[in-house]
Design an enzyme around this catalytic site. Structure first.
Site, PDB file in Angstrom:
ATOM      1  N   PHE A 175       1.341  -1.081  -0.027  1.00  0.00           N
ATOM      2  CA  PHE A 175       0.236   0.091   0.378  1.00  0.00           C
ATOM      3  C   PHE A 175       0.756   1.077   0.169  1.00  0.00           C
ATOM      4  CE2 PHE A 175      -2.562   3.415   2.398  1.00  0.00           C
ATOM      5  CZ  PHE A 175      -3.258   3.477   1.084  1.00  0.00           C
ATOM      6  N   GLY A 176       0.957   2.271  -0.848  1.00  0.00           N
ATOM      7  CA  GLY A 176       1.061   3.213  -1.360  1.00  0.00           C
ATOM      8  C   GLY A 176       0.527   4.207  -0.941  1.00  0.00           C
ATOM      9  N   TYR A 177       1.136   5.316   0.679  1.00  0.00           N
ATOM     10  CA  TYR A 177       0.452   6.555   0.520  1.00  0.00           C
ATOM     11  C   TYR A 177       1.113   7.694   0.311  1.00  0.00           C
ATOM     12  CZ  TYR A 177       3.621   5.835   4.703  1.00  0.00           C
ATOM     13  OH  TYR A 177       4.787   5.549   5.558  1.00  0.00           O
ATOM     14  N   GLY A 178       2.395   7.875  -0.180  1.00  0.00           N
ATOM     15  CA  GLY A 178       3.119   8.989   0.293  1.00  0.00           C
ATOM     16  C   GLY A 178       3.972   8.697  -1.129  1.00  0.00           C
ATOM     17  N   SER A 179       5.076   8.847  -1.458  1.00  0.00           N
ATOM     18  CA  SER A 179       6.026   8.641  -2.788  1.00  0.00           C
ATOM     19  C   SER A 179       5.752   8.154  -3.898  1.00  0.00           C
ATOM     20  CB  SER A 179       7.232   9.184  -2.756  1.00  0.00           C
ATOM     21  OG  SER A 179       8.235   8.105  -1.661  1.00  0.00           O
ATOM     22  N   GLU A 220      13.851   2.422   2.207  1.00  0.00           N
ATOM     23  CA  GLU A 220      13.130   3.137   3.192  1.00  0.00           C
ATOM     24  C   GLU A 220      13.528   2.956   4.913  1.00  0.00           C
ATOM     25  OE1 GLU A 220      11.342   5.112   1.920  1.00  0.00           O
ATOM     26  OE2 GLU A 220      10.415   4.583   0.562  1.00  0.00           O
TER      27      GLU A 220
HETATM   28  C1  BEZ Z   1       4.710   5.231  -0.087  1.00  0.00           C
HETATM   29  O1  BEZ Z   1       4.572   6.140  -0.440  1.00  0.00           O
HETATM   30  O2  BEZ Z   1       3.799   4.570   0.682  1.00  0.00           O
HETATM   31  C2  BEZ Z   1       5.896   5.592   1.467  1.00  0.00           C
HETATM   32  C3  BEZ Z   1       5.984   6.557   2.331  1.00  0.00           C
HETATM   33  C4  BEZ Z   1       6.952   6.302   3.205  1.00  0.00           C
HETATM   34  C5  BEZ Z   1       7.240   5.005   3.116  1.00  0.00           C
HETATM   35  C6  BEZ Z   1       7.366   4.035   2.796  1.00  0.00           C
HETATM   36  C7  BEZ Z   1       6.836   4.134   1.042  1.00  0.00           C
END
Ligand code: BEZ
Length: 174
Positions: free
Chosen positions: A7-11, A82
């Site tokens: 699941f991606g929530y950021g970059s 990460e």
């Molecule tokens: C993400 O985009 O899901 C993510 C954010 C921070 C660290 C690893 C992945």
């Protein structure tokens, strides 16, 4: 072949720099996005850490993002990318037509780079002033906000920060 959902929530939403087998909109329960993690290795430096996203437990809230089905090799790549405080967590991801077991990367309050909450103005100032090997902190925020808008995902925390930063830097609003 062993495959996993991430699941991606950021970059990961706007810069998935890995091969994936498929990608779908997804959401997870009881988590909210926050710019509460310090970044001295990607979007800031030791002396001037930036702020990047992590997830905070919020009963009843839903975090919307993008889910990717990947192979085991991709997981190893992401573990490396990460490594500054993020750990894998098992989650249940709601996809448009089914629920799947998956993994999400979260930087918890216990990690050394965790910064936690601050007034939104102070977070915006820190983002405006930070830059690291992966680029500016402003780029990280504005690209995320643009991607969320494209996906029609509403996120008050991100959009309020985006508006503050664009105003401070006199950037275009959209
Ligand atoms: C993400 O985009 O899901 C993510 C954010 C921070 C660290 C690893 C992945």
């Amino acid at each position: 072949m062993q495959d996993f959902w991430i699941f991606g929530y950021g970059s990961l939403i706007w810069r998935p720099d890995f091969p994936f087998l498929e990608s779908r909109p997804g959401n997870i329960c009881h988590w909210s996005r926050r710019f509460w993690q310090g970044s001295h290795d990607h979007r800031g430096t030791e002396n001037r850490p930036g702020r990047v996203l992590t997830l905070i437990e919020r009963e009843g809230k839903r975090c919307h993002g993008r889910a990717f089905r990947v192979t085991k090799e991709v997981l190893a790549h992401l573990d490396q990318r990460e490594k500054n405080g993020y750990k894998r967590h098992d989650v249940s991801i709601q996809l448009p037509s089914m629920r799947v077991a998956g993994i999400v990367y979260i930087a918890s309050q216990q990690n050394a780079a965790f910064l936690g909450d601050a007034p939104l103005e102070a977070i915006a100032d820190q983002i405006c002033q930070s830059e690291g090997p992966s680029g500016s902190n402003v780029e990280y925020l504005t690209k995320l906000a643009d991607a969320l808008k494209d996906l029609r995902i509403n996120d008050d925390h991100v959009f309020r920060l985006d508006a503050l930063v664009r105003k401070k830097l006199d950037l275009d609003t959209n």
